[in-house]
Scaffold this motif. Structure first.
Motif, PDB file in Angstrom:
ATOM      1  N   SER A  17       1.152  -1.342   0.309  1.00  0.00           N
ATOM      2  CA  SER A  17       0.090   0.126   0.118  1.00  0.00           C
ATOM      3  C   SER A  17       0.526   1.180   0.073  1.00  0.00           C
ATOM      4  CB  SER A  17      -0.793   0.049   1.089  1.00  0.00           C
ATOM      5  OG  SER A  17      -0.144   0.226   2.225  1.00  0.00           O
ATOM      6  N   SER A  18       2.273   1.002   0.813  1.00  0.00           N
ATOM      7  CA  SER A  18       3.368   1.791   0.540  1.00  0.00           C
ATOM      8  C   SER A  18       4.509   1.321   0.269  1.00  0.00           C
ATOM      9  CB  SER A  18       2.797   3.258   1.870  1.00  0.00           C
ATOM     10  OG  SER A  18       3.047   2.548   3.058  1.00  0.00           O
ATOM     11  N   ASP A  41      10.319   1.229   2.809  1.00  0.00           N
ATOM     12  CA  ASP A  41      10.133   2.256   2.576  1.00  0.00           C
ATOM     13  C   ASP A  41      11.936   1.833   2.156  1.00  0.00           C
ATOM     14  OD1 ASP A  41      11.101   4.951   1.640  1.00  0.00           O
ATOM     15  OD2 ASP A  41       9.957   6.045   3.852  1.00  0.00           O
ATOM     16  N   THR A  65       3.495   5.483   8.153  1.00  0.00           N
ATOM     17  CA  THR A  65       2.737   4.692   7.159  1.00  0.00           C
ATOM     18  C   THR A  65       3.638   3.140   6.986  1.00  0.00           C
ATOM     19  OG1 THR A  65       5.229   4.953   6.299  1.00  0.00           O
ATOM     20  CG2 THR A  65       2.986   6.460   5.782  1.00  0.00           C
ATOM     21  N   THR A  94      -3.230  -1.843   6.997  1.00  0.00           N
ATOM     22  CA  THR A  94      -2.096  -0.930   6.388  1.00  0.00           C
ATOM     23  C   THR A  94      -2.503   0.034   7.409  1.00  0.00           C
ATOM     24  OG1 THR A  94      -3.364   0.359   4.338  1.00  0.00           O
ATOM     25  CG2 THR A  94      -2.052  -1.627   3.974  1.00  0.00           C
ATOM     26  N   GLN A 126      -1.687   3.603   8.002  1.00  0.00           N
ATOM     27  CA  GLN A 126      -2.008   4.745   7.391  1.00  0.00           C
ATOM     28  C   GLN A 126      -2.255   6.678   8.757  1.00  0.00           C
ATOM     29  OE1 GLN A 126      -5.977   4.367   4.668  1.00  0.00           O
ATOM     30  NE2 GLN A 126      -5.529   2.942   4.650  1.00  0.00           N
TER      31      GLN A 126
END
Length: 628
Positions: free
Chosen positions: A262-263, A273, A333, A350, A352
């Motif tokens: 999702s990220s 990340d 995140t 997820t 958020q």
């Protein structure tokens, strides 16, 4: 007690496998006692997380983390990711090192069940590959199970009572069979699909004797561990992404049937990340050296901005992120560290804005993201389950294909005895619903006016419902006929041995007669005369024979007319004095001539006799009769 004993035996094995594979030896029954049990991370206090059923503090050491990483990272719900080899560990594989008990066994009162510490109780566990991982413990202490908790024979309890059989019911008609006391179609009944007692799961229909699940458009039928099937959207269900039971990893969502982050970026089975992750800095598997941090996808010492220190290096920092268990994490995140270091998102959620949330269009129900518009367990809202023969469509529990809603229940109008062919149409006693029509369960009977009848013999329904046999007719072979021994007289079946129809239609017997074998018969001693039975020995109208009537002044005695005046004689229907009667002079029928008269029963000349000649009504003169 029996099942508790079984559970403790299973627990002993669970502890052994946990010790070998993951380094955790706790079990629900008989755990170590100092560890908190859990089902999800929300059951643990921060910064502890739920691992293998117990709350663990990952900040205690990196040893356990590295061990788990070497074996393949696992979901917090206990489900392995795709990177973990799914080869089961069985006691029959080639052993690496035997695991032997080291503590003194529990003594029991039964010498045959005691455990000898000198005897080996090892459990051999084969390695998962050709080079065993030294980080996996190869020895564990096992405390033998007390023998008093073991079943005497290792089998099922002996006090189970047999199930009583029910009495058989009448044979069902057509293609139906009897299951218990109900006639059903094994082709369509969801409770008896393909055989009595073979019930379909909730939401399934029975078609051609096979249980099938009718899923809404866009969903597929799935099952878990051979259990009941359910409908899942393989295009966006994180627990069934692209295929049934294919779960997306932590922090991943299912988009178009593919697990994606999702990220961040998917590295192996983890979303990271690449701008800040020290193990995947700027690209997957690009690790930063000890003391370095990942900033903007580049490993470097220190940080151009003031931030909390992370790790052991004095110059190591997490910039604008937070240090969680040696990992720089963006708490807004990061799915593993969402909002706080001890909060991990699970169940398809997820992170958020620092909160674990479900993807758009899904709702968290019992910690799992589901689509309440089509989930049979959470239809229109959490824990709103659709019952049998129902499925979730647009958030509403509706009847599955082939079923109709009647009085709030989904029923099969082709086989439901209370709703046969339509809601509220009940089948009468002795019938069962087959193909939407109430049919008699006994072969050869037909349903007429809510009653099962035999059209071959029923006089009210002869040859067809409502065809009534009247006028004494009976039903034989589906046709109204006169019973044996009767004959149709007009429109009525008549017995020809009655006084009204004796021997033939309309032949009525006279007064006093009876019909014997079709013949009008007078009683013994009587004769049928003038339309009535009479005794000709005494009847004045028929004295001696029919029509012989005794005249005035006479009576019939012994079949003979006799005068009541004994001085008279009965002659030709009248009582006369034969002493004086010219027609019966001296005896009946003796007629005197015209010139004679009867005197004392003798015919004599009614005048003088001249020369031997009777002078009738005259006188005799000179030898000749002279008229007066």
């Amino acid at each position: 007690m029996y099942w508790i004993q079984r559970a403790r035996r299973v627990c002993l094995w669970a502890a052994l496998w946990g010790a070998v594979v993951l380094g955790f030896g706790a079990c629900v029954v008989g755990g170590s006692g100092n560890e908190q049990e859990c089902k999800a991370d929300t059951d643990c206090t921060a910064p502890r997380k739920c691992l293998v059923g117990y709350c663990r503090d990952l900040t205690q050491s990196n040893t356990e983390k590295s061990t788990v990483e070497q074996q393949g990272e696992a979901h917090f719900d206990g489900t392995p990711t795709e990177s973990i080899p799914q080869e089961p560990i069985t006691p029959t594989d080639t052993p690496s090192e035997p695991i032997t008990p080291t503590e003194t066994p529990v003594e029991t009162t039964d010498p045959e069940q005691s455990v000898n510490p000198d005897e080996s109780a090892s459990v051999e566990i084969g390695p998962t590959d050709s080079s065993p991982d030294e980080s996996i413990p190869t020895e564990a202490t096992i405390e033998p199970l007390p023998t008093e908790l073991l079943p005497e024979d290792g089998g099922w309890p002996q006090d189970a009572e047999p199930i009583a059989e029910t009495a058989p019911e009448p044979t069902c008609s057509g293609s139906q069979v009897r299951c218990g006391n109900v006639c059903v179609s094994l082709q369509t009944s969801p409770q008896h699909c393909g055989g009595c007692g073979k019930a379909c799961c909730a939401g399934q229909v029975c078609s051609a004797g096979q249980c099938a699940l009718a899923c809404p458009a866009g969903q597929s039928a799935c099952s878990r561990d051979g259990g009941c099937p359910f409908c899942a959207d393989l295009s966006r269900d994180a627990n069934h992404c692209g295929a049934c039971n294919r779960s997306c990893g932590s922090g991943q969502v299912c988009v178009g049937g593919r697990c994606t982050c999702s990220s961040g970026t998917l590295c192996g089975a983890v979303c990271v990340d690449l701008q800040t992750n020290r193990d995947n800095c700027g690209g997957c598997s690009k690790k930063c050296a000890s003391g370095q941090v990942c900033s903007n996808g580049v490993c470097q010492l220190g940080c151009p901005m003031s931030a909390p220190l992370c790790g052991t290096g004095a110059s190591a920092s997490c910039c604008s992120n937070t240090c969680c268990s040696g990992v720089c994490a963006n708490l807004q995140t990061n799915n593993v560290y969402c909002g706080t270091c001890g909060t991990a998102c699970s169940g398809g959620m997820t992170c958020q804005s620092g909160m674990c949330r479900c993807p758009s269009g899904q709702t968290s129900c019992n910690g799992v993201c589901v689509n309440t518009t089509q989930n049979n367990t959470h239809c229109g809202g959490c824990n709103v389950a659709c019952g049998a023969s129902r499925t979730c469509s647009s958030g509403q529990c509706v009847c599955i294909a082939g079923y109709s809603s009647c009085s709030g229940a989904c029923v099969d109008l082709t086989s439901d005895n209370n709703h046969c062919g339509g809601c509220g149409v009940r089948c009468p006693t002795g019938t069962a619903c087959s193909n939407g029509t109430c049919r008699c369960t006994i072969s050869g009977l037909q349903l007429c006016s809510s009653t099962c009848v035999n059209l071959s013999t029923n006089s009210s329904h002869c040859g067809g419902c409502g065809n009534v046999c009247s006028g004494g007719h009976v039903c034989s072979g589906g046709t109204c006929v006169c019973p044996t021994g009767t004959q149709l007289c007009g429109s009525v079946c008549t017995n020809l041995t009655t006084v009204a129809n004796c021997g033939s239609c309309g032949n009525a017997c006279g007064t006093g007669q009876s019909c014997v074998n079709g013949v009008c018969t007078c009683p013994t001693g009587q004769t049928f005369c003038g339309g009535a039975c009479v005794n000709t020995s005494t009847n004045n109208a028929h004295c001696g024979v029919c029509g012989n009537a005794c005249g005035a002044g006479s009576n019939c005695e012994s079949g003979v007319c006799k005068c009541t005046d004994t001085a008279k004689t009965y002659c030709s229907g009248a009582c006369v004095n034969v002493q004086t009667d010219d027609a019966n002079c001296g005896t009946c029928g003796k007629q005197c001539t015209f010139e004679q008269v009867c005197t004392l029963g003798i015919c004599k000349c009614n005048g003088p006799i001249c020369k031997g000649v009777c002078c009738f009504e005259g006188s005799c003169a000179s030898g000749f009769c002279v008229p007066l």
